[in-house]
Design an enzyme around this catalytic site. Sequence first.
Site, PDB file in Angstrom:
ATOM      1  N   CYS A 115      -6.281  -0.094 137.374  1.00  0.00           N
ATOM      2  CA  CYS A 115      -7.326  -1.036 137.817  1.00  0.00           C
ATOM      3  C   CYS A 115      -6.860  -2.486 137.757  1.00  0.00           C
ATOM      4  CB  CYS A 115      -8.579  -0.866 136.965  1.00  0.00           C
ATOM      5  SG  CYS A 115      -9.172   0.810 137.002  1.00  0.00           S
ATOM      6  N   HIS A 263     -13.031  -6.657 139.012  1.00  0.00           N
ATOM      7  CA  HIS A 263     -12.676  -5.301 139.432  1.00  0.00           C
ATOM      8  C   HIS A 263     -13.958  -4.476 139.445  1.00  0.00           C
ATOM      9  CE1 HIS A 263     -11.369  -1.243 139.399  1.00  0.00           C
ATOM     10  NE2 HIS A 263     -11.603  -1.063 138.119  1.00  0.00           N
ATOM     11  N   ASN A 293     -15.413   2.793 142.886  1.00  0.00           N
ATOM     12  CA  ASN A 293     -14.284   2.143 142.208  1.00  0.00           C
ATOM     13  C   ASN A 293     -12.996   2.531 142.940  1.00  0.00           C
ATOM     14  OD1 ASN A 293     -12.167   1.509 140.470  1.00  0.00           O
ATOM     15  ND2 ASN A 293     -13.223   2.177 138.615  1.00  0.00           N
TER      16      ASN A 293
HETATM   17  O1  UT7 Z   1     -12.076   1.199 136.420  1.00  0.00           O
HETATM   18  C1  UT7 Z   1     -11.533   1.512 135.194  1.00  0.00           C
HETATM   19  C2  UT7 Z   1     -12.447   1.217 134.092  1.00  0.00           C
HETATM   20  N1  UT7 Z   1     -13.543   2.133 134.092  1.00  0.00           N
HETATM   21  C3  UT7 Z   1     -14.679   1.792 133.527  1.00  0.00           C
HETATM   22  O2  UT7 Z   1     -14.815   0.688 133.076  1.00  0.00           O
HETATM   23  C4  UT7 Z   1     -15.766   2.826 133.455  1.00  0.00           C
HETATM   24  C5  UT7 Z   1     -16.493   2.693 132.142  1.00  0.00           C
HETATM   25  N2  UT7 Z   1     -17.493   3.760 131.880  1.00  0.00           N
HETATM   26  C6  UT7 Z   1     -18.574   3.969 132.650  1.00  0.00           C
HETATM   27  O3  UT7 Z   1     -18.746   3.328 133.669  1.00  0.00           O
HETATM   28  C7  UT7 Z   1     -19.609   4.957 132.182  1.00  0.00           C
HETATM   29  O4  UT7 Z   1     -19.284   5.407 130.889  1.00  0.00           O
HETATM   30  C8  UT7 Z   1     -19.780   6.190 133.116  1.00  0.00           C
HETATM   31  C9  UT7 Z   1     -20.464   5.755 134.409  1.00  0.00           C
HETATM   32  C10 UT7 Z   1     -18.455   6.811 133.430  1.00  0.00           C
HETATM   33  C11 UT7 Z   1     -20.663   7.265 132.471  1.00  0.00           C
HETATM   34  O5  UT7 Z   1     -21.909   6.720 132.118  1.00  0.00           O
HETATM   35  P1  UT7 Z   1     -22.484   6.948 130.653  1.00  0.00           P
HETATM   36  O6  UT7 Z   1     -23.767   6.266 130.603  1.00  0.00           O
HETATM   37  O7  UT7 Z   1     -21.433   6.510 129.670  1.00  0.00           O
HETATM   38  O8  UT7 Z   1     -22.708   8.505 130.613  1.00  0.00           O
HETATM   39  P2  UT7 Z   1     -22.106   9.608 129.636  1.00  0.00           P
HETATM   40  O9  UT7 Z   1     -20.706   9.924 129.977  1.00  0.00           O
HETATM   41  O10 UT7 Z   1     -22.439   9.254 128.230  1.00  0.00           O
HETATM   42  O11 UT7 Z   1     -22.983  10.862 130.016  1.00  0.00           O
HETATM   43  C12 UT7 Z   1     -24.423  10.885 129.796  1.00  0.00           C
HETATM   44  C13 UT7 Z   1     -24.960  12.208 130.299  1.00  0.00           C
HETATM   45  C14 UT7 Z   1     -24.219  13.434 129.789  1.00  0.00           C
HETATM   46  O12 UT7 Z   1     -25.167  14.475 129.616  1.00  0.00           O
HETATM   47  P3  UT7 Z   1     -25.758  14.799 128.156  1.00  0.00           P
HETATM   48  O13 UT7 Z   1     -24.561  15.144 127.316  1.00  0.00           O
HETATM   49  O14 UT7 Z   1     -26.448  13.552 127.704  1.00  0.00           O
HETATM   50  O15 UT7 Z   1     -26.675  15.937 128.429  1.00  0.00           O
HETATM   51  C15 UT7 Z   1     -23.297  13.806 130.928  1.00  0.00           C
HETATM   52  O16 UT7 Z   1     -22.963  15.169 130.946  1.00  0.00           O
HETATM   53  O17 UT7 Z   1     -24.843  12.260 131.737  1.00  0.00           O
HETATM   54  C16 UT7 Z   1     -24.157  13.460 132.122  1.00  0.00           C
HETATM   55  N3  UT7 Z   1     -23.379  13.163 133.319  1.00  0.00           N
HETATM   56  C17 UT7 Z   1     -23.879  13.266 134.562  1.00  0.00           C
HETATM   57  N4  UT7 Z   1     -25.084  13.647 135.021  1.00  0.00           N
HETATM   58  C18 UT7 Z   1     -25.272  13.621 136.350  1.00  0.00           C
HETATM   59  C19 UT7 Z   1     -22.108  12.729 133.398  1.00  0.00           C
HETATM   60  N5  UT7 Z   1     -21.766  12.547 134.679  1.00  0.00           N
HETATM   61  C20 UT7 Z   1     -22.850  12.869 135.417  1.00  0.00           C
HETATM   62  C21 UT7 Z   1     -23.118  12.887 136.796  1.00  0.00           C
HETATM   63  N6  UT7 Z   1     -24.327  13.269 137.219  1.00  0.00           N
HETATM   64  N7  UT7 Z   1     -22.201  12.509 137.713  1.00  0.00           N
END
Ligand code: UT7
Length: 336
Positions: A115, A263, A293
């Site tokens: 990135c 980014h 992204n």
């Molecule tokens: O470009 C390089 C740098 N990258 C970044 O800076 C990205 C940084 N991170 C993020 O943007 C976020 O952490 C994400 C968008 C990737 C994820 O969001 P989050 O709020 O951290 O979600 P999470 O991974 O904690 O997941 C929350 C819940 C989980 O379910 P449970 O365990 O609470 O039941 C996941 O299984 O959301 C679920 N989940 C989804 N649900 C529907 C994860 N992905 C999805 C999805 N659709 N696509």
Amino acid sequence: MYNSKIIGLGYYVPDHVVSNDDLSKLMDTNDAWIQERTGIKERRWVKPGSEDTTSVMGVKAAKIAIERAGIDKDEIDFIVFATLSPDYYFPGPGVQVQEALGIKTVGALDVRNQCSGFIYGLSVADQFIKTGMYKNVLVIGSELHSKGLDKTTRGRSVSVIFGDGAGAAVLSRTEDNSKGVLSTHLHSEGEHAKELALTAPGMGTRWVDDILRENDPKDESYFPHMNGQFVFKNAVVRFSEVIMEGLMKNNLDKKDIDILIPHQANLRIAQFIQKKFGLNDDQVFNNIMKYGNTTAASIPIALTEAWEQGKIKEGDTVVLAAFGSGFTWGSAIIKW
Ligand code: UT7
């Protein structure tokens, strides 16, 4: 000592739009979750059978940037290509650009800082120009993510985020030291390399014969993995730090920022930074809603769109900042 200035910008994205609803047909996800957590509404993924590859998209963006720069391709002295999704394991796509554009045998450098790749590439170009070694340097960021994503529910936390596309900039020598790239700032922290990575074994760690023999179809290491929350927490800290570092280096204050182009990792990260720096909506450019992204391509695509929309004016202080896999992060402070 010379300075470097961006004199041409271009981008290319495949026309195939993939909406959040389209993804919900492939995996257990939904538009509400994706928009709420990331701000993304749709992204571009190359269509199967398309001629587009990382290098081909990079060339398309580069042609636009060179034309807008008003120079001939043979005036390009050096090529820098940033990507994590090269067409081949080696050689990197820089040489493919040299061939495709029919540029004379100038140097071509491949940057793999994910990135932050475009900022790293910009910094390299800036140094070569400042020292007088080169006059015009072409910097490209291009990614074709869609072929390497796990599009099942198993990979949903990563695959819904990433999109394909390319952006390019031509940097050129100027003798006006009050204009152009004022400074760049680069960092890394390899301790967190595996928090956002594709860890499939390369030739540096395992025998290819063994890899092919094992060929386990369930092997997840061939897909990108991200510890999302950990990456998010580090991103907001590092974005802020590296923007401040750039401002301080140039005796600037956050009030001096005319436009911040972060980014495009997650709209929530950009909004956090916007709030922290007290910027209004017109001072932060985001297009993650349309493209997701696109890693090394995200800053040059956003910079080009912002410029095309007249959001960057002569004399503006433009701040670019990135954070991502490595971890690596960086910023560039530009006087337009
Ligand atoms: O470009 C390089 C740098 N990258 C970044 O800076 C990205 C940084 N991170 C993020 O943007 C976020 O952490 C994400 C968008 C990737 C994820 O969001 P989050 O709020 O951290 O979600 P999470 O991974 O904690 O997941 C929350 C819940 C989980 O379910 P449970 O365990 O609470 O039941 C996941 O299984 O959301 C679920 N989940 C989804 N649900 C529907 C994860 N992905 C999805 C999805 N659709 N696509």
